[in-house]
Design an enzyme around this catalytic site. Structure first.
Site, PDB file in Angstrom:
ATOM      1  N   ASN A 166      46.287  34.457  55.052  1.00  0.00           N
ATOM      2  CA  ASN A 166      44.949  33.863  54.889  1.00  0.00           C
ATOM      3  C   ASN A 166      44.932  32.545  54.121  1.00  0.00           C
ATOM      4  O   ASN A 166      43.993  31.782  54.251  1.00  0.00           O
ATOM      5  CB  ASN A 166      43.966  34.873  54.280  1.00  0.00           C
ATOM      6  CG  ASN A 166      44.306  35.239  52.854  1.00  0.00           C
ATOM      7  OD1 ASN A 166      45.475  35.285  52.487  1.00  0.00           O
ATOM      8  ND2 ASN A 166      43.307  35.506  52.053  1.00  0.00           N
TER       9      ASN A 166
ATOM     10  N   GLU B  45      49.253  40.842  44.197  1.00  0.00           N
ATOM     11  CA  GLU B  45      47.851  40.433  44.351  1.00  0.00           C
ATOM     12  C   GLU B  45      47.360  41.056  45.645  1.00  0.00           C
ATOM     13  O   GLU B  45      47.927  40.805  46.709  1.00  0.00           O
ATOM     14  CB  GLU B  45      47.719  38.907  44.442  1.00  0.00           C
ATOM     15  CG  GLU B  45      47.979  38.175  43.154  1.00  0.00           C
ATOM     16  CD  GLU B  45      47.029  38.547  42.028  1.00  0.00           C
ATOM     17  OE1 GLU B  45      45.936  39.094  42.318  1.00  0.00           O
ATOM     18  OE2 GLU B  45      47.389  38.322  40.874  1.00  0.00           O
TER      19      GLU B  45
ATOM     20  N   CYS C 184      40.472  37.115  49.675  1.00  0.00           N
ATOM     21  CA  CYS C 184      40.414  38.318  48.826  1.00  0.00           C
ATOM     22  C   CYS C 184      39.325  38.162  47.777  1.00  0.00           C
ATOM     23  O   CYS C 184      38.893  39.143  47.181  1.00  0.00           O
ATOM     24  CB  CYS C 184      41.770  38.612  48.204  1.00  0.00           C
ATOM     25  SG  CYS C 184      42.531  37.205  47.444  1.00  0.00           S
TER      26      CYS C 184
ATOM     27  N   GLU D 114      48.830  35.105  38.124  1.00  0.00           N
ATOM     28  CA  GLU D 114      49.436  33.959  38.795  1.00  0.00           C
ATOM     29  C   GLU D 114      48.718  32.689  38.357  1.00  0.00           C
ATOM     30  O   GLU D 114      47.609  32.730  37.838  1.00  0.00           O
ATOM     31  CB  GLU D 114      49.291  34.090  40.314  1.00  0.00           C
ATOM     32  CG  GLU D 114      49.992  35.301  40.873  1.00  0.00           C
ATOM     33  CD  GLU D 114      50.263  35.165  42.355  1.00  0.00           C
ATOM     34  OE1 GLU D 114      51.200  34.441  42.718  1.00  0.00           O
ATOM     35  OE2 GLU D 114      49.546  35.786  43.146  1.00  0.00           O
TER      36      GLU D 114
END
Ligand code: ADP
Length: 479
Positions: A150, A248, A282, A459
């Site tokens: 994505n 993640e 997300c 991150e």
């Protein structure tokens, strides 16, 4: 085999034993290219070469690493139109979004070019006389990076750049649906003068190539972005091999609209958060939690603007929402639209559209009259669909916002400082947005969530050092 885009292993472009077609979700008759799949032997070789090359890369020092990362940033900027076009063509993001994502990748490399020069340690006086203590940050070794479709350049960038900046070597496994953008990035990294073996690209299916990377004994750590089931499996395999792991995963992000919200701000933030990038983020807003007194006005205006969105091919100038990424994702989205109706929602939009060409086009959808326990309010859909849950007051809104197994991003639209502050403090998420979409984050600050959304250190930004380095405490007695 010459027209197959090869893997990059130990400084060589190598064809695999098999290959995969890369097709355009805006028009599946458009074959973008054929990409090599790495064999198990290719993965083994990439991991071994990465492990062998790592210490030379670390010893080369911060200036060399910083210069290489800066050259990668420049390379991305120079080839931005080509990368953005590839991204739009293979993933389906509209060109303006694909261009912004490409620029973001360049910024990420530029940021970590700076961070390579700012690796801090600590000097601490010992409790023993004549002894000095130093706490230093050192690279982990060879790291495996597994990325989803994505954000086909931004996510590889925000994993590869810190990994290299702190002196690790890398084996990158991009998503099988979007190898083209990762391949262009690999070319730029190779051209930037990274030594052979320090950066490797292995393409192909997750179940074979990804799993071989996770299992490889030369890999010290795995950073993964993708779905919860895959993340869970990867964490178990990583821990079996005592590898450091960072995950993640999904989100079911709430957007709370209180009665005092500026309606135009709330509608704009929701339209963006729920439907832009086809909802395939997300951080997308998938649960709209709306106070009863503003509910009808908000829903009416959001519905009007949602139905006016132009859904079409990613490269068409007038498109505002591109296609769904694949047939499987479209089937899943349509099944959730049917489920919403079966669970008692009043569904607006959500139908498959023909579009021009043979693409996976779907009209964005609102599921009105939803309640928090419905499956459509608990499970991640990953498409242009948002449930609307009516609540009486702030306390109920906060309770509903926290009522999912996820905790990535959360938003609130209000002009009341007390509610804004209370929401920031009490919502169970890694990121909170006030009067902003839940999606769309800066590149120089921590990214990640709680509960099923994330596992391991954050991150991006300076926080990336926590994952990509290991601390060493050394004691010195000079006699
Ligand atoms: P999505 O459903 O969004 O494709 P996945 O979690 O399946 O999400 O995929 C994210 C990334 O993980 C992709 O690069 C995919 O190839 C990879 N992957 C999938 N299964 C595995 C696995 N068993 N081991 C390692 N990587 C995997």
């Amino acid at each position: 085999m010459s027209n197959i885009h090869p893997n990059f292993i130990a400084g060589d472009w190598r064809n695999g034993a098999t290959s995969l077609e890369n097709r355009n979700p805006s028009d599946i008759d458009d074959l973008i290219g054929i990409y090599a799949c790495a064999s198990e032997e290719d993965v083994r070789s990439a991991c071994l070469e990465a492990a062998n090359a790592q210490s030379t890369w670390y010893d080369a020092g911060p200036q060399v690493r910083s210069d290489v990362l800066n050259r990668v940033a420049t390379g991305i900027e120079q080839r931005a139109p080509e990368i953005a076009r590839m991204l739009a063509r293979e993933e389906g993001k509209i060109l303006s979004e694909a261009t912004a994502e490409t620029q973001r990748a360049a910024h990420v490399f530029r940021f970590f070019a700076g961070e390579a020069l700012r690796v801090h340690g600590e000097f601490i006086a010992s409790v023993r006389s004549g002894v000095d203590i130093e706490v230093a940050r050192e690279p982990l070794g060879a790291v495996g990076l597994i990325t989803p479709w994505n954000f086909p350049i931004a996510i590889p960038a925000w994993k590869v750049a810190p990994a290299l900046a702190y002196g690790n070597s890398v084996v990158l496994k991009p998503a099988e649906l979007t190898p083209g953008t990762a391949h262009l990035l690999a070319r730029i990294i190779a051209d930037a003068g990274v030594p052979a073996g320090v950066f490797n690209l292995v393409m192909g299916p997750g179940a074979s190539v990804g799993a071989a990377l996770v299992a490889d004994p030369n890999i010290q750590a795995i950073s993964f972005t993708g779905s919860v089931p895959t993340g869970r499996a990867i964490s178990q395999h990583s821990l079996n091999g005592m590898k450091k792991v960072q995950l993640e995963m999904g989100g079911k992000n709430p957007m709370v609209i209180l009665e005092d919200a500026d309606l135009s701000v709330a509608v704009a933030a929701t339209l963006n958060g729920s439907f832009f990038s086809t909802g395939q983020r997300c951080t997308a807003s998938s649960r709209l939690i709306v106070q009863a007194s503003i509910h009808d006005a908000f829903v009416e205006e959001l519905t009007r603007q949602m139905l006016a969105l132009k859904v079409g091919p990613a490269l068409a100038a007038e498109s505002q929402v591109g296609p769904v990424v694949s047939q499987a994702q479209l089937d899943s989205n349509l099944a959730y639209v049917a489920l919403a109706a079966a669970e008692g929602c009043d569904v607006v939009g959500g139908e498959r559209l023909d579009g021009s060409g043979r693409g996976y086009f779907q009209r964005p959808a609102l599921f009105l009259g939803a309640t928090s326990s419905m499956r459509v309010c608990q499970e991640e859909i990953f498409g242009p669909c948002a449930s609307v849950i009516r609540v009486e007051d702030f306390d109920e809104a906060l309770w509903v916002a926290n009522d999912t197994p996820f905790g990535l991003s959360a938003g609130i639209c209000t002009q009341n400082l007390r509610y804004a502050r209370e929401f920031r403090r009490r919502v169970q998420s890694g990121m909170v947005m006030v009067n902003l979409p839940t999606a769309g984050v800066d590149y120089h600050v921590p990214f990640g969530g709680r509960k099923n959304s994330s596992f391991g250190p954050r991150e991006q930004g300076r926080a990336a050092a926590e994952f990509y380095t290991s601390s060493k405490t050394s004691y010195l007695f000079s006699g």
